[in-house]
Scaffold this motif. Structure first.
Motif, PDB file in Angstrom:
ATOM      1  N   ALA A 107       3.639  -1.876  16.995  1.00 44.32           N
ATOM      2  CA  ALA A 107       4.940  -1.170  16.343  1.00 44.32           C
ATOM      3  C   ALA A 107       4.706  -1.035  14.687  1.00 44.32           C
ATOM      4  O   ALA A 107       4.910   0.040  14.315  1.00 44.32           O
ATOM      5  CB  ALA A 107       5.971  -2.229  16.391  1.00 44.32           C
ATOM      6  N   THR A 162       2.755   2.322  14.193  1.00 41.67           N
ATOM      7  CA  THR A 162       3.673   3.284  14.540  1.00 41.67           C
ATOM      8  C   THR A 162       4.414   3.732  13.283  1.00 41.67           C
ATOM      9  O   THR A 162       4.686   4.931  12.970  1.00 41.67           O
ATOM     10  CB  THR A 162       4.243   3.111  15.908  1.00 41.67           C
ATOM     11  N   TYR A 195       9.555  -1.333  15.412  1.00 39.36           N
ATOM     12  CA  TYR A 195      10.035  -0.103  15.558  1.00 39.36           C
ATOM     13  C   TYR A 195      11.203   0.546  14.553  1.00 39.36           C
ATOM     14  O   TYR A 195      11.317   1.577  14.249  1.00 39.36           O
ATOM     15  CB  TYR A 195       9.997   0.324  16.844  1.00 39.36           C
TER      16      TYR A 195
END
Length: 453
Positions: free
Chosen positions: A202, A205, A146
């Motif tokens: 992650a 994202t 992330y």
């Protein structure tokens, strides 16, 4: 047609409520989609076979870091946008462009620094946030990836304020929608089809936020924007940096204190209830994010309208905006309170179906959201202070509710009468009643009275 379009960007004419709604509907939808970035991750992860509760708890431990990233985006985006709107109201286009450019430069600098620092100290940070040896691997797997997209998150969130501040609410919605829909599609692909689990969430994202950031930059440097972003406008000016950060401090402090509350809550819950209750708090935080969307969307939409009219010295329109914003927020939060009270199972089962989490989560949900309508007063008062440049008031009330009330109560209440974990959840409604009342009453006796003069 061009004349009608220009009028819609001019917040100083026509119906105040209509001006707010034109921004609020697409902006609220955009924020709803934006929350899906992290909430959808939790929904998918919370239903992983065999490890759902541990993985959900692990991703919940990363929330303070995500909140801190949001805080810095708010510091420069929400700090610069009201100043930008005021200069638009004064028809000072060059200064408005410089404010936007300086905000962007600050986002780039701090985005890179924040990503590096969080990566270097992620292990001690996650254990400080309440990780156990069981949940740390899940939190580490998600956060390590992330953080690679921190700069994209900050550009997307921070600079989208300047699209909305120019009256392009639909474009602001599309900014977030493109990335969020992509995340919704990529999540199951990376998590289940590629078998990456929490790492897949992650990766999805980061890719999605990168697309959103590119969309923002494309619009702000393109022909459709009323005021465009340029390299020249990014030259740092100390006075503007001070003004931007001072006004953005309220939103920054609100996000940072939210992160601090999450850290204290997780650490205290780990002590009194273990990993299960951190999982419950992850669900509650997810529900709270969804509940706050319309309130945030509406108050954020009212800000450029209030700022523009304040800069244009149309104080009657400013008061109309405050009144409309406050009534909407109170009515909406009363409806939400009723839904959570009567249908708690639904809100929890969206994220996890573990019987133990469900049994212990329902009473926690009822306690945490008790009297949530008082939170509307905090949001309304806070947004008014920010929109009109009352930075000291905004900062004070940001600190009061979270740092002065919630954090001490979260630590102290569990020791009172064997309240334990219930004491942690009880701190939030108490802060809503005290902080919300104090913020709104102060706004009425300061800002509102001056608008009458």
């Amino acid at each position: 047609m061009e004349h009608t379009s220009t009028e819609k960007r001019d917040f100083g004419v026509g119906s105040v409520s209509a001006a707010i709604l034109r921004l609020a509907i697409p902006m609220t939808f955009a924020q709803l989609i934006n929350v899906l970035y992290s909430v959808v991750d939790r929904i998918y992860i919370g239903h992983l076979p065999h490890t759902s509760t541990e993985a959900l708890t692990g991703i919940g431990l990363t929330l303070p870091v995500i909140t801190i990233v949001t805080a810095f985006a708010n510091l420069f985006g929400m700090g610069g946008a009201p100043l930008f709107s005021m200069e638009r109201g004064r028809e000072n286009t060059d200064k408005a462009r410089t404010i936007m450019g300086n905000s962007f430069a600050l986002i780039l600098i701090f985005g890179l620094l924040l990503s590096l620092l969080c990566y270097l100290f992620k292990e001690p940070l996650l254990y400080l946030f309440g990780a156990s040896d069981t949940t740390y691997p899940y939190a580490d797997a998600y956060l390590s990836i992330y953080l690679l997209g921190t700069i994209f998150v900050m550009i997307s969130l921070g600079m989208n304020n300047f699209i909305n501040a120019q009256g392009f609410g639909v474009m602001g919605m599309l900014t977030v929608s493109i990335g969020a829909v992509l995340n919704l599609i990529l999540d199951p692909v990376f998590i289940f089809i590629f078998g990456l689990g929490i790492r897949g969430a992650a990766v999805a994202t980061v890719i999605s936020q990168m697309i959103s950031a590119l969309w923002v930059l494309k619009f702000l440097t393109g022909k459709k924007a009323l005021i465009t972003l340029s390299r020249r406008s990014m030259r740092i000016k100390r006075r503007l940096v001070r003004d931007i950060t001072t006004l953005g401090l309220s939103g920054f402090i609100m996000s940072i204190t939210n992160g601090a509350v999450q850290i204290i809550c997780n650490a205290t819950l780990q002590n009194y209830g273990g990993d299960l209750y951190i999982g419950i708090m992850t669900v509650i935080n997810s529900v709270r994010e969804i509940v706050n969307i319309p309130v945030n969307g509406f108050t954020n939409s009212a800000q450029p309208v209030m700022s523009f009219n304040y800069g244009a010295q149309k104080y009657g329109r400013v008061k109309s905006a405050i009144r409309f914003m406050t009534i909407f927020c109170i009515v909406f939060t009363l409806i939400v309170w009723a839904l959570i009270f009567f249908f708690p199972h639904f809100f929890i089962q969206v994220f996890n179906s573990d019987p133990a989490l469900l049994d212990n989560g329902i009473p926690a949900l009822h306690v945490y959201f008790f009297g949530i309508f008082m939170m509307a007063l905090q949001f309304s008062g806070q947004s008014t202070f920010v929109a009109l440049g009352y930075s000291r008031h905004a900062i004070f009330f940001s600190l009061l509710r979270k740092a002065v009330i919630v954090i001490p109560l979260t630590i102290w209440l569990p020791t009172v009468g064997n309240l334990g974990t219930t004491g942690v959840f009880l701190a939030e409604p108490i802060s809503n009643f005290i902080g919300g009342t104090a913020c709104f009453v102060t706004m009425m006796f300061t800002v509102w009275r001056k608008l009458d003069a």
